[in-house]
Design an enzyme around this catalytic site. Structure first.
Site, PDB file in Angstrom:
ATOM      1  N   ASP A 295     -10.210 -10.402   9.592  1.00 51.00           N
ATOM      2  CA  ASP A 295     -10.136  -9.184   8.776  1.00 51.00           C
ATOM      3  C   ASP A 295     -11.546  -8.587   8.605  1.00 51.00           C
ATOM      4  O   ASP A 295     -11.738  -7.378   8.793  1.00 51.00           O
ATOM      5  CB  ASP A 295      -9.521  -9.542   7.416  1.00 51.00           C
ATOM      6  CG  ASP A 295      -9.421  -8.356   6.490  1.00 51.00           C
ATOM      7  OD1 ASP A 295      -8.548  -7.504   6.725  1.00 51.00           O
ATOM      8  OD2 ASP A 295     -10.227  -8.269   5.547  1.00 51.00           O
TER       9      ASP A 295
ATOM     10  N   ILE B 154     -13.225   1.485  -2.173  1.00 50.72           N
ATOM     11  CA  ILE B 154     -14.642   1.876  -2.129  1.00 50.72           C
ATOM     12  C   ILE B 154     -14.812   2.995  -1.101  1.00 50.72           C
ATOM     13  O   ILE B 154     -14.462   2.816   0.058  1.00 50.72           O
ATOM     14  CB  ILE B 154     -15.539   0.692  -1.679  1.00 50.72           C
ATOM     15  CG1 ILE B 154     -15.288  -0.548  -2.531  1.00 50.72           C
ATOM     16  CG2 ILE B 154     -17.005   1.085  -1.688  1.00 50.72           C
ATOM     17  CD1 ILE B 154     -15.972  -1.798  -1.987  1.00 50.72           C
TER      18      ILE B 154
ATOM     19  N   VAL C   9     -11.323   0.179   5.315  1.00 47.66           N
ATOM     20  CA  VAL C   9     -12.481  -0.684   5.003  1.00 47.66           C
ATOM     21  C   VAL C   9     -12.813  -0.536   3.524  1.00 47.66           C
ATOM     22  O   VAL C   9     -12.946   0.580   3.014  1.00 47.66           O
ATOM     23  CB  VAL C   9     -13.730  -0.281   5.824  1.00 47.66           C
ATOM     24  CG1 VAL C   9     -14.906  -1.208   5.498  1.00 47.66           C
ATOM     25  CG2 VAL C   9     -13.442  -0.285   7.312  1.00 47.66           C
TER      26      VAL C   9
ATOM     27  N   LYS D 104     -13.142  -4.892  10.106  1.00 45.87           N
ATOM     28  CA  LYS D 104     -13.803  -3.924   9.230  1.00 45.87           C
ATOM     29  C   LYS D 104     -15.238  -3.646   9.677  1.00 45.87           C
ATOM     30  O   LYS D 104     -15.667  -2.490   9.686  1.00 45.87           O
ATOM     31  CB  LYS D 104     -13.762  -4.428   7.793  1.00 45.87           C
ATOM     32  CG  LYS D 104     -12.344  -4.421   7.213  1.00 45.87           C
ATOM     33  CD  LYS D 104     -12.275  -5.202   5.922  1.00 45.87           C
ATOM     34  CE  LYS D 104     -10.894  -5.139   5.280  1.00 45.87           C
ATOM     35  NZ  LYS D 104     -10.747  -6.114   4.195  1.00 45.87           N
TER      36      LYS D 104
ATOM     37  N   VAL E  74       0.839  -1.211   0.000  1.00 45.21           N
ATOM     38  CA  VAL E  74       0.000   0.000   0.000  1.00 45.21           C
ATOM     39  C   VAL E  74       0.871   1.257   0.000  1.00 45.21           C
ATOM     40  O   VAL E  74       0.563   2.243  -0.687  1.00 45.21           O
ATOM     41  CB  VAL E  74      -0.978  -0.005   1.203  1.00 45.21           C
ATOM     42  CG1 VAL E  74      -1.848   1.247   1.193  1.00 45.21           C
ATOM     43  CG2 VAL E  74      -1.856  -1.251   1.182  1.00 45.21           C
TER      44      VAL E  74
ATOM     45  N   LYS F 181      -6.488  -1.318   9.392  1.00 44.84           N
ATOM     46  CA  LYS F 181      -7.771  -1.653  10.035  1.00 44.84           C
ATOM     47  C   LYS F 181      -7.595  -2.184  11.449  1.00 44.84           C
ATOM     48  O   LYS F 181      -8.439  -1.975  12.306  1.00 44.84           O
ATOM     49  CB  LYS F 181      -8.557  -2.643   9.188  1.00 44.84           C
ATOM     50  CG  LYS F 181      -7.827  -3.882   8.799  1.00 44.84           C
ATOM     51  CD  LYS F 181      -8.000  -4.188   7.341  1.00 44.84           C
ATOM     52  CE  LYS F 181      -6.825  -5.060   6.930  1.00 44.84           C
ATOM     53  NZ  LYS F 181      -6.742  -5.340   5.551  1.00 44.84           N
TER      54      LYS F 181
ATOM     55  N   GLU G 299      -2.876 -13.878   2.096  1.00 39.84           N
ATOM     56  CA  GLU G 299      -1.556 -13.805   2.730  1.00 39.84           C
ATOM     57  C   GLU G 299      -0.995 -15.228   2.797  1.00 39.84           C
ATOM     58  O   GLU G 299      -1.746 -16.207   2.706  1.00 39.84           O
ATOM     59  CB  GLU G 299      -1.684 -13.270   4.163  1.00 39.84           C
ATOM     60  CG  GLU G 299      -2.500 -12.000   4.304  1.00 39.84           C
ATOM     61  CD  GLU G 299      -1.824 -10.801   3.681  1.00 39.84           C
ATOM     62  OE1 GLU G 299      -0.581 -10.794   3.613  1.00 39.84           O
ATOM     63  OE2 GLU G 299      -2.534  -9.898   3.243  1.00 39.84           O
TER      64      GLU G 299
ATOM     65  N   GLY H 259      -6.200  -4.538  -2.799  1.00 44.38           N
ATOM     66  CA  GLY H 259      -5.298  -4.300  -3.929  1.00 44.38           C
ATOM     67  C   GLY H 259      -4.539  -3.009  -3.745  1.00 44.38           C
ATOM     68  O   GLY H 259      -4.991  -2.075  -3.093  1.00 44.38           O
TER      69      GLY H 259
HETATM   70  N1  HSE Z   1      -6.803  -9.432   2.904  1.00 39.85           N
HETATM   71  C1  HSE Z   1      -7.753  -8.391   2.668  1.00 39.85           C
HETATM   72  C2  HSE Z   1      -8.824  -8.889   1.688  1.00 39.85           C
HETATM   73  C3  HSE Z   1      -7.054  -7.179   2.138  1.00 39.85           C
HETATM   74  O1  HSE Z   1      -8.643  -9.963   1.102  1.00 39.85           O
HETATM   75  O2  HSE Z   1      -9.846  -8.255   1.535  1.00 39.85           O
HETATM   76  C4  HSE Z   1      -7.814  -5.913   2.229  1.00 39.85           C
HETATM   77  O3  HSE Z   1      -8.123  -5.541   3.530  1.00 39.85           O
END
Ligand code: HSE
Length: 418
Positions: A196, A131, A127, A200, A12, A100, A185, A302
Site C-alpha cells: 500500500d 490530507i 494518497v 502511494k 469510501v 491507489k 484488512e 478512514g
Molecule cells: N490500509 C490503508 C492504511 C488505507 O492503513 O493506510 C488507506 O489507504
C-alpha cells in the site's frame, strides 16, 4: 443542475454519499450551482436507504446517460475499475477515484485518456486519505523542483509501530489490535508488507518527477520483521536527537533524470518531523528547492477523511470540466520494470541486530567501525548496531561477510537525514 454518479457503496463509497448529502448546501454554494447524485452503482441491494432509489446494478446506465458529467470510482482494485474508468473517460465524463492501485498501475494512461477526451481524472483520495497532497504538489508547489518526497503513508502500519513503541506490544499483538479496531484488512499483507505504501509513493513520485513509476520496479520491504527488541534498540540509538522512532517510510529521491524510489522500515531521528507522527496518522515530507521542507499531516485513512478528498475532487471536476490543453496534473508513461531497480544512488546507514558467539567482532569484521546500541536485558550473544552510510548494494555485499559468524535477527535502514 449537475448530475454525478458514485460507483461503489463500500466504506469510501458510502462515506462519499453521506458527506455529499450532509453538506449538499455548502457544496452547492462553493460550486455555484445545484448538483445531485443521479446514480449509485452497486450489485448489492440498498433500497431501504433514504437515497435507495438511486441505486443501479448496470454500469451501462451510467455510461450511457449524457446527463452524468462526473463519476466517482470507489470500487477499488483493478477489475472492473480500470475498464469502467477508461470507458467513462472515453465517453467524455470526468472521473475521480480513491483507487491507489488503479492510479499506481494505470495513472499515465488514464491521465492521457482524460486529456484526449478533454475531461478530468482526479485522485486526491488515493494518497493520504483526507490530507491534501496531490493538488498541493502539482499546483501550490509548481514553482519548485521537488528533490525528494518521504512519507509515512500507511495508517495501519504506523498504528502497529506506535503500539510496539509506546506500549511495548509485539508485532502480532499490535496487528491484532489494528484488526480489532478495523484499521487493518482481514488479510493485512497489503499494509504490513508495504504494498500500500509502495503504490502511494509511486503515485507521488510519478507526479513530482513527471515519469510513471510502476510498483513492480520498487524495492519494497514491510514491517513483519520488526520486533519489540528492534524498537527498544531504536530508543537507545545514540545518533538520534530526542527519541528515535521506527517508521515504515516510502521515499522517492530525484537522481538526475531518474527517481530512486523505495519502501522500507527505517530509524528516523527524534528531531525529524516524521518521528512524532503516531497512530493512524500519515505525514508526507516534500523537499522543494524554493520552499525547503514542507510537511503534510493528517488522517491518512478512514471513511470520512477519504470521502472528503473524493467530494473535493468531484467539486473541482464540476467547476473545471477540463480542456485538453491544461496539463498540470500529468506525467508521462515510462518503461515498466519487472525487477526492483538498483538503488546505488541512495545511501544510508543500516541498523542490524545479530546473534552469534562473538557478535561484536562479527559486526566489525563485516562493516568496520559501527555504533553499537545498548539494550536493556540484552542477551550476551546479541549485538545491535548502526553502520556508516552505504548503498544497498554495498550493504548486501558486506552482509555476506556475516555468514557463518552471526545470525541476523533484525534490520532496518537509518534515515537520519529526514
Ligand atoms: N490500509 C490503508 C492504511 C488505507 O492503513 O493506510 C488507506 O489507504
Amino acid at each position: 443542475m449537475f448530475k454525478i454518479a458514485i460507483l461503489g457503496h463500500g466504506v469510501v463509497g458510502s462515506g462519499t454519499t453521506e458527506v455529499f448529502f450532509k453538506n449538499k448546501e455548502s457544496i452547492e454554494k462553493k460550486l455555484g450551482g445545484e448538483v445531485d447524485v443521479k446514480y449509485i452503482l452497486d450489485i448489492r441491494d440498498f433500497s431501504d436507504l433514504p437515497y435507495g432509489d438511486r441505486f443501479v446494478k448496470d454500469f451501462g446506465v451510467i455510461l450511457n446517460d449524457p446527463e452524468v458529467s462526473v463519476a466517482a470510482e470507489l470500487i477499488g482494485g483493478l477489475n472492473p475499475a480500470y475498464d469502467f474508468v477508461k470507458a467513462l473517460l472515453n465517453a467524455g465524463k470526468s472521473v475521480v477515484t480513491s483507487n491507489k492501485e488503479l492510479v499506481a498501475q494505470k495513472g499515465a494512461e488514464l491521465l492521457k485518456t482524460a486529456r484526449d477526451n478533454g475531461v478530468r481524472f482526479f485522485f486526491e483520495a488515493s494518497v493520504g486519505g483526507g490530507i491534501p497532497i496531490i493538488r498541493p504538489l502539482h499546483q501550490c508547489l509548481a514553482a519548485n523542483e521537488i528533490h525528494e518526497i518521504a512519507g509515512i503513508l500507511n495508517g495501519t502500519t504506523n498504528f502497529i509501530l506506535t503500539k510496539m513503541f509506546r506500549d511495548g506490544m509485539g508485532f502480532g499483538e499490535a496487528l491484532g489490535l489494528a484488526q480489532e479496531r478495523g484499521y487493518a484488512e482481514h488479510d493485512p499483507s497489503d499494509d504490513v508488507d508495504g504494498h500500500d505504501t509502495c503504490r502511494k509513493i509511486c503515485i507521488l513520485a510519478s507526479l513530482a518527477f513527471g515519469k510513471h513509476v510502476y510498483p513492480d520496479g520498487v524495492y519494497t520491504e514491510g514491517i513483519r520483521g520488526i520486533t519489540r527488541e528492534d524498537v527498544s534498540y531504536c530508543e537507545n540509538w545514540s545518533g538520534s536527537s530526542g527519541k528515535g522512532a521506527v517508521k515504515l517510510i516510502g521515499r522517492a529521491v530525484r537522481s538526475g533524470e531518474k527517481a530512486v524510489v523505495m519502501v522500507c522500515p527505517a530509524f528516523v531521528n527524534g528531531s525529524s518531523q516524521l518521528a512524532g507522527v503516531d497512530d493512524v496518522f500519515n505525514a508526507i515530507l516534500v523537499r522543494g528547492d524554493a520552499t525547503g521542507d514542507v510537511v503534510f499531516y493528517g488522517k491518512g485513512a478512514g471513511k470520512y477523511p477519504t470521502a472528503s478528498a473524493v467530494v473535493n475532487d468531484i467539486v473541482s471536476a464540476l467547476k473545471n470540466p477540463g480542456s485538453g490543453k491544461r496539463r498540470s496534473l500529468h506525467w508521462e508513461d515510462a518503461p515498466k520494470q519487472s525487477e526492483p531497480e538498483d538503488y546505488g544512488g541512495l545511501t544510508s546507514g543500516f541498523y542490524l541486530r545479530i546473534k552469534g558467539s562473538n557478535p561484536e567482532a562479527a559486526a566489525n569484521g563485516a562493516f568496520g567501525d559501527v555504533a553499537f546500541l545498548s539494550g536493556n536485558g540484552r542477551p550476551g550473544d546479541e549485538a545491535a548496531f548502526v553502520t556508516g552510510k552505504m548503498s544497498g548494494g554495498e550493504f548486501g555485499a558486506k552482509l555476506g561477510a556475516l555468514r557463518g559468524k552471526a545470525e541476523i535477527l533484525g534490520r532496518a535502514r537509518v534515515f537520519d537525514d529526514l
